[in-house]
Enzyme design. Structure first.
Site, PDB file in Angstrom:
ATOM      1  N   SER A 183       3.990   2.482   8.313  1.00  0.00           N
ATOM      2  CA  SER A 183       3.719   1.453   7.308  1.00  0.00           C
ATOM      3  C   SER A 183       4.987   1.149   6.531  1.00  0.00           C
ATOM      4  O   SER A 183       5.660   2.069   6.067  1.00  0.00           O
ATOM      5  CB  SER A 183       2.650   1.932   6.330  1.00  0.00           C
ATOM      6  OG  SER A 183       1.391   1.824   6.903  1.00  0.00           O
ATOM      7  N   ASP A 224       1.179  -7.664   2.270  1.00  0.00           N
ATOM      8  CA  ASP A 224       1.292  -6.220   2.013  1.00  0.00           C
ATOM      9  C   ASP A 224       2.749  -5.774   1.895  1.00  0.00           C
ATOM     10  O   ASP A 224       3.283  -5.102   2.777  1.00  0.00           O
ATOM     11  CB  ASP A 224       0.583  -5.458   3.143  1.00  0.00           C
ATOM     12  CG  ASP A 224       0.260  -4.017   2.749  1.00  0.00           C
ATOM     13  OD1 ASP A 224       0.843  -3.533   1.755  1.00  0.00           O
ATOM     14  OD2 ASP A 224      -0.561  -3.384   3.436  1.00  0.00           O
ATOM     15  N   HIS A 257       0.818  -1.217   0.000  1.00  0.00           N
ATOM     16  CA  HIS A 257       0.000   0.000   0.000  1.00  0.00           C
ATOM     17  C   HIS A 257       0.854   1.271   0.000  1.00  0.00           C
ATOM     18  O   HIS A 257       0.357   2.344  -0.320  1.00  0.00           O
ATOM     19  CB  HIS A 257      -1.060  -0.017   1.110  1.00  0.00           C
ATOM     20  CG  HIS A 257      -0.581   0.307   2.495  1.00  0.00           C
ATOM     21  ND1 HIS A 257      -0.290  -0.652   3.438  1.00  0.00           N
ATOM     22  CD2 HIS A 257      -0.372   1.490   3.113  1.00  0.00           C
ATOM     23  CE1 HIS A 257       0.068  -0.067   4.562  1.00  0.00           C
ATOM     24  NE2 HIS A 257       0.026   1.234   4.399  1.00  0.00           N
TER      25      HIS A 257
END
Ligand code: ARG
Length: 750
Positions: A668, A229, A93
Site C-alpha cells: 500500500s 487514497d 489509509h
C-alpha cells in the site's frame, strides 16, 4: 469437488512452468539476471544500474518502507520520494493512524483534510519511521554450509543467530546503517538488508476522508473504485543530512533519487512497474494448510472481529468524539475482517484446494521416482498434513479464546501491563537483605514511572463506555463458545453472581477496576499496593485469561521443528523438480518489484470491468445520507465546471485504474511507474475476485488498484489549493506529436 488427473497435473507442472510476467514479487539484486530482458520487452527503458545501484543514486533510493518504531522491520506500508526536499507520497489509509492522532473534535483532519501551507506547519509523528534500502546481499553461502543438516530446532536457530549477529555487526558501519537479515524460500536462503532509517517524518497533507477513504468499508477491497487514497509526508534529517529524531533544527531530506511524475493519460497495456515492501505471502501453502485455514483459522477470527466491530460501530455513530478516537482501530480491524472473509471466498471460488492437491500429487510422483529423492522428500507432505490435522481444533479454540478474552476489551490488555509491577513488588516483599531491598525499591520506582508515561497512550484514544460494551459482548462469546476448562475462576463466579447478565458483569468490572479511567490509574500509581492489584477484577481476569491461553497453547502439537524442516524441504524439492523455472521468494517485508501492464478484467461470466474509473463515477455514487459516500461540495463544484486544469483529459477526470501487478499488504502506498521510472499512480488495494492471492496468484482475475497520479495532483492543486506542493514536483508530460505539414495534412484529409 473435481480432482485433476495426473496427466493434467503433469501438463500444468511441466508444460506451464514459464513465469508469467505479471506474477512475482522479485528481489532487486536479481533484476538483471532474471527479469531485465522480459521487462525491456514489455516497455522498461531504464538500465539495471539506473534502477538498482549501490554507488550511485538509483530508483530504489526513492522507495521508502514505513514502520511504527525505529527498526526497518514489519513495514506496514510503502511510500515514495517525489521531490528534492524529501516529500513523500503514500496512501491515505497508510497515513490514517497519524492523521487520526492529530485530530480532535475541534481540528478534525480526518473529516476536513489537512494541508501544511509551509514547512513550519508540517506535523511531526512520534514513532513513525521511514527506511531506505542502501544495499542488499545474498549471504546464504555464509550460513547454510556452516549449519549441519542434523542441527534442528533451537540449536539450528542459535547457530544461525551466531553467524548473523556477526555479519550484522560488520555491515552496520559503526551504527550508520541498520542491518536486517531474513530467511527466504522457507529457510533455504538468507539475505541481508542494509538500511538508513529516518525517524523525523512529518505530515504534510491529506485530503478529507470523503476523498481519501471515499467508498469506505463498502468499497474496500473492490473494483470499480473511486477513492483518492493518498496522503503526503516529508522526511527530515539533521542539518548534516544524517538520520535524526525530531528536532526543530532538522532540515528536509536531500534524497539520492526522487521520482518524476508523469501526467500522460493512462492507456490499456501500458507497462506498469511497482516497487515496495510486500508484507507476507504463502504461495507454497499446501492443500492441508488450506483446509486448516478454511476450517480452523478464518472462522474464529471473523467471528471475534465481527463482534467487536459491531459494538464499536454503534458507539462511533452515536458520538463524534468516539468516532474520531476509534477511527483508526476500527478501520484496521474492518480491513482485516473483510480480507479474511474474502480470502475464504476466494479459496472456494478458485478451487485452490484442488489446484494445490494436484500439484502435490505430481510432486509426490516425481519424488517416488527416485530413491535419493524418496529418502529426502518422501514424507515431507505427510508431515505437513499431519501437523495441520493435529493442531486444527486446538487452534480454533485458541484463536477464539485470545480474541474474546485478553484481546477483547482494551481494559484487560492494559491491566496486564501491570504484571511486571506486581512481580517487582512481590520480590521486594520477600527480600530480607537491606541492600538488595533498596535495589528492588528502585526497580519498582522505575516501573511506576514507566507506567505513568504510558497513561496518555492508553487513554488518548479510549472510551470507557465503548470498551465496557466490548467487554460484555466478547466475554459472553468467550463464556458460551470457549470450552469450560478454559474458563477463569473469576469469570465463572461473576456469571453466577450476575445470573448471566454480561452488561452487569461489565459494569461491575469497570467500576471496581483501577485501570478503567486515567484518574484511577494515577491514584493507584501514587500508592501501588499488592493487595489492591490482587483484588482488581480486570487484573485478575487478565492473568487468568493469560494462564489458560498458555496452558492451551502448550497442549497443541504444532509439529514444531519437524514441520519447519518439512516446509524447507518441500520448497527445496519444488525448486529441484523445476530446474528451468524462475522462482521468486514469498513476500517478507523486504524490498521487491513486480511488473505487468494496465489491464481490465472479467469478474464473472458476462461481466466486464474496464480498467479506469472517472470523477463522474464518484458523483454517481454520492449519497449524502451515507457517511461512506459523501462528496465534498468543492469537488462537486469542480466536477460541474469540468475544472480539471492540466489533470483532466477530454473533459474527463480519471480517478483510479487497474494493472495486473502482483502485490500484497505492505505494498500500500507503492509507486506505480512507467518504463522510465516515472510515477503514474499510487497502489492502494487488491480486488474482491482474487482475495486469495496471497496463497495463489490468479492471472485472469488478480488486479492491483491504483489511484491515478492525475487525480492526486488535481486534489492537491484544484481542491486544496496547495500549489506550493505541485511546484516541488518534477512533472513530465509527453508533448503532443508535431502537427503534420500542410501538404501531409491535406493528404490525410483527402
Ligand atoms: N484494503 C486496503 C489494504 O489493505 C486498505 C484500504 C483502506 N480503505 C478502507 N476503506 N478501509 O491495503
Amino acid at each position: 469437488m473435481k480432482k485433476l488427473s495426473y496427466l493434467l497435473a503433469f501438463i500444468i507442472l511441466f508444460g506451464g512452468i514459464k513465469v508469467k510476467a505479471d506474477e512475482g514479487m522479485w528481489l532487486p539484486i536479481f533484476l538483471e539476471r532474471l527479469n531485465y530482458v522480459d521487462m525491456e520487452k514489455m516497455g522498461l527503458k531504464l538500465t539495471p544500474e539506473e534502477i538498482y545501484s549501490v554507488n550511485n543514486g538509483s530508483l530504489k533510493d526513492a522507495i521508502v518502507g514505513l514502520a511504527d518504531g525505529p527498526t526497518p522491520q514489519g513495514f506496514f506500508c510503502t511510500a515514495e520520494i517525489v521531490s528534492s526536499e524529501g516529500l513523500m507520497f503514500t496512501n491515505h489509509h497508510c497515513g490514517f493512524g497519524n492523521i487520526q492522532k492529530h485530530s480532535s473534535v475541534e481540528h478534525d483532519y480526518l473529516a476536513d483534510g489537512f494541508w501544511a501551507m509551509s514547512h513550519d506547519e508540517e506535523l511531526p509523528n512520534e514513532g513513525l519511521s521511514a527506511s531506505i534500502l542502501y544495499r542488499m546481499e545474498d549471504i546464504t553461502d555464509s550460513i547454510i554450509p556452516n549449519i549441519s543438516d542434523t542441527l534442528k530446532g533451537q540449536d539450528r536457530s542459535a547457530a544461525i543467530k551466531e553467524i548473523t549477529t556477526r555479519i550484522k555487526k560488520n555491515s552496520s558501519e559503526d551504527g550508520k546503517y541498520n542491518v536486517v537479515i531474513k530467511s527466504f524460500f522457507s529457510g533455504n536462503e538468507y539475505y541481508m538488508f542494509v538500511y538508513e532509517v529516518f525517524t523525523d517524518v512529518r505530515l504534510v497533507g491529506a485530503p478529507p476522508s470523503s476523498i481519501g477513504k471515499f467508498g469506505g468499508d463498502t468499497d474496500n477491497w473492490m473494483w470499480p473504485r473511486h477513492t483518492g487514497d493518498f496522503s503526503i509526508f516529508r522526511i527530515y534529517t539533521a542539518p548534516d543530512g544524517s538520520p535524526a529524531d525530531y528536532a526543530e533544527e532538522n532540515i528536509p531530506l536531500v534524497p539520492k533519487h526522487f521520482l518524476p511524475v508523469n501526467l500522460d493519460p493512462i492507456k490499456a497495456n501500458d507497462f506498469s512497474m511497482i516497487w515496495g515492501f510486500p508484507g507476507g505471502t504463502e504461495r507454497n501453502l499446501t492443500s492441508s494448510g488450506i483446509e486448516f485455514k478454511v476450517n480452523n483459522f478464518y472462522p474464529p477470527i471473523i467471528e471475534g472481529f465481527g463482534k467487536k466491530l459491531e459494538v464499536w460501530k454503534e458507539h462511533m455513530s452515536n458520538n463524534q468524539e468516539v468516532k474520531i478516537k476509534y477511527a483508526s482501530k476500527y478501520a484496521g480491524t474492518a480491513n482485516g475482517w473483510k480480507l479474511f472473509i474474502g480470502q475464504m471466498k476466494g479459496i472456494k471460488d478458485l478451487d485452490l484446494y484442488n489446484e494445490k492437491k494436484a500439484f502435490e500429487d505430481s510432486f509426490q510422483t516425481w519424488v517416488e521416482d527416485d530413491q535419493a529423492r524418496k529418502e529426502k522428500y518422501g514424507d515431507v507432505l505427510e508431515v505437513i498434513y499431519q501437523s495441520n490435522k493435529d493442531k486444527a481444533d486446538g487452534y480454533s479454540t485458541l484463536i477464539l479464546a485470545s480474541l474474546s478474552g485478553m484481546g477483547g476489551a482494551e481494559l484487560l490488555g492494559y491491566a496486564s501491563d501491570f504484571s511486571a509491577l506486581k512481580s517487582f513488588m512481590e520480590g521486594y516483599k520477600e527480600e530480607k537483605d537491606k541492600k538488595k531491598k533498596e535495589k528492588k525499591l528502585e526497580q519498582i520506582d522505575k516501573e511506576v514511572a514507566k507506567l505513568k508515561e504510558g497513561i496518555t497512550g492508553q487513554f488518548e484514544n479510549y472510551d470507557m463506555e465503548t470498551d465496557e460494551d466490548v467487554f460484555a459482548a466478547l466475554t459472553e462469546l468467550y463464556f458460551t463458545k470457549v470450552p469450560k476448562e478454559m474458563h477463569p475462576e473469576l469469570l465463572v463466579d461473576l456469571v453466577k453472581k450476575f445470573k448471566g447478565n454480561y452488561n452487569e458483569i461489565a459494569a461491575y468490572v469497570f467500576e471496581k477496576s483501577n485501570f478503567s479511567t486515567e484518574a484511577k490509574v494515577l491514584a493507584f500509581l501514587e500508592k501501588p499496593s499488592l493487595k489492591t492489584l490482587d483484588k482488581d477484577p480486570a487484573f485478575v481476569l487478565a492473568s487468568e485469561f493469560r494462564t489458560s491461553i498458555m496452558a492451551a497453547s502448550g497442549n497443541i502439537n504444532r509439529g514444531g521443528d519437524e514441520v519447519k524442516t518439512a516446509n524447507r524441504l518441500f520448497v527445496e524439492g519444488i525448486r529441484e523438480m523445476q530446474p528451468d523455472k524462475k522462482f521468486y521468494p514469498d513476500a517478507n517485508s523486504t524490498l521487491r518489484f513486480s511488473y505487468g501492464k494496465v489491464l481490465d478484467y472479467y469478474p464473472k461470466d458476462a461481466v466486464h470491468f474496464d480498467y479506469v474509473t472517472h470523477l463522474s463515477g464518484v458523483i454517481a455514487k454520492e449519497d449524502p445520507e451515507n457517511d461512506e459516500f459523501i462528496v465534498p461540495a468543492k469537488l462537486v463544484e469542480l466536477y460541474n465546471n469540468k475544472d480539471y486544469g492540466r489533470y483532466g483529459q477530454d473533459d474527463k477526470m480519471i480517478v483510479c485504474y487497474l494493472s495486473n501487478n502482483d502485490i500484497t499488504g505492505g505494498n500500500s502506498g507503492s509507486p506505480v511507474m512507467n518504463g522510465n521510472g516515472e510515477l503514474k499512480g499510487i497502489a492502494f488495494d487488491g480486488n474482491w475476485e482474487a482475495m486469495s492471492s496471497d496463497i495463489a496468484f490468479a492471472p485472469k482475475l488478480q488486479r492491483t488498484i491504483v489511484v491515478d497520479i492525475n487525480y492526486v495532483l488535481f486534489i492537491i492543486d484544484k481542491f486544496a489549493g496547495a500549489k506550493h506542493l505541485i511546484d516541488e514536483l518534477s512533472i513530465v508530460v509527453t508533448p503532443p506529436a508535431p502537427m503534420p505539414l500542410v501538404e501531409e495534412a491535406a493528404v490525410i484529409i483527402n
